[in-house]
Design a protein around this motif. Sequence first.
Motif, short mmCIF file in Angstrom:
data_model
loop_
_atom_site.label_atom_id
_atom_site.label_comp_id
_atom_site.label_asym_id
_atom_site.label_seq_id
_atom_site.Cartn_x
_atom_site.Cartn_y
_atom_site.Cartn_z
N GLY A 169 0.83 -1.19 0.00
CA GLY A 169 0.00 0.00 0.00
C GLY A 169 0.87 1.24 0.00
O GLY A 169 2.09 1.16 0.15
N PRO A 170 0.26 2.42 -0.17
CA PRO A 170 1.04 3.66 -0.26
C PRO A 170 1.75 4.00 1.05
O PRO A 170 1.15 3.93 2.12
N GLY A 171 2.99 4.41 0.94
CA GLY A 171 3.73 4.81 2.12
C GLY A 171 3.11 6.01 2.80
O GLY A 171 3.19 6.15 4.03
N GLU A 172 2.47 6.91 2.03
CA GLU A 172 1.85 8.09 2.62
C GLU A 172 0.75 7.71 3.61
O GLU A 172 0.59 8.34 4.66
N LEU A 173 0.00 6.66 3.29
CA LEU A 173 -1.07 6.22 4.20
C LEU A 173 -0.50 5.56 5.45
O LEU A 173 -1.05 5.69 6.54
N VAL A 253 9.20 4.81 7.29
CA VAL A 253 8.44 4.31 6.15
C VAL A 253 9.36 4.40 4.94
O VAL A 253 9.74 5.50 4.52
N LEU A 254 9.73 3.23 4.37
CA LEU A 254 10.79 3.17 3.37
C LEU A 254 10.28 2.52 2.09
O LEU A 254 10.27 1.29 1.95
N PRO A 255 9.83 3.32 1.12
CA PRO A 255 9.41 2.74 -0.17
C PRO A 255 10.61 2.16 -0.91
O PRO A 255 11.72 2.69 -0.85
N ASP A 256 10.40 1.03 -1.61
CA ASP A 256 11.42 0.46 -2.47
C ASP A 256 10.75 -0.15 -3.68
O ASP A 256 9.55 0.03 -3.90
N GLU A 257 11.52 -0.87 -4.50
CA GLU A 257 10.97 -1.39 -5.76
C GLU A 257 9.91 -2.46 -5.54
O GLU A 257 9.17 -2.80 -6.47
N HIS A 258 9.81 -3.00 -4.34
CA HIS A 258 8.85 -4.06 -4.06
C HIS A 258 7.64 -3.58 -3.27
O HIS A 258 6.75 -4.37 -2.97
#
Length: 338
Positions: A169-173, A253-258
């Motif tokens: 899901g979105p990191g912002e949420l 909260v760390l978004p990555d390619e997965h």
Amino acid sequence: MSGERVHCVRHSMEVAAPAGAVYALLADAVRRPLYCPPVLHVERLDFDGTRERLRMWESAGGHIRSSMWVRVQHPHERRIEFVRLTHEAPVESMGGEWTVEEAAGGRSAVTVRHEFTVAGDHGDDVAWVGLVTGDSARAELESLRRIAENRDGLDDLVLSFEEEVRVNGPGELVYDFLYRAADLPDLAPRVRHFELTESSPGVQVLGYEERLPDGAVRTTGAVRLCFPHAGRIVYKQTAPSAPVAAHTGEWSVLPDEHGVRVVARHSVLLDETVVRSVPGAGIFAPGPAPSGLEGARIRLREAIGRSSLATLELAGRHAESAVRTLPRRPAVAADSPR
């Protein structure tokens, strides 16, 4: 320093620890929140091995204050120079140095010297700044003495670990869920009588009651510093319960390619006196565990980890459920205008 008259205050203390060990504690600015009660968080902005620039958040007089500092380390002389870059009236400038010298019997003599100027050089203002600076210096020296004199077991008394979940899901949420601490009582039954104040954006002061696994209820609190653009919330407990002497942490909260990784990091300083005197040091987690320091580490790791993992999973479910409830976009035909 400015053209105003420079005032100097000096405070010293003898510590029953080698000078090298005491200096090492002073040099480690990033871990100061564990060792110094008024210090909430320290960010090292840059460091070239000698000169470092720091941003520090402290609690003073019921207020949360942020300040910028430059420190220059002189390890061979066991000396650290410091200059504060940001000030609040009536202070116009503040700087000084720490020195650590060898004393008899393997002890150390620690001195901190502050030099400051005050706008207008009014006597009442000078006296007030000197008083506040002196109170802070004495508190830092006492904290340093307490930690340094327990240095032999310090590595065993500091417990650092992390928990992690992956969220589809979105990191912002996810961040929004962690930021909205006021919703915690509705989501975590263990939390009761929750109060939150946010006097300035991103600085949250929490107070609440928490039911422990053994059924006991403790009153505690925390200060949280929120960095939305970096996806980080750092915090320090303001009223830890024995056997915890200090507890700091961070939500990232760390978004990555997965997708999104959500990490909870913890650093805990145990109170050696309580650990040695309470069998199992066991108010946090019921059940069998070794006594003494080993038992306290096991119980704390389990209790804090279980609590933070539950929060991470709630944050993940919040973000994933929000994605599932979004209206689906209609399919676009291949020959439709784009």
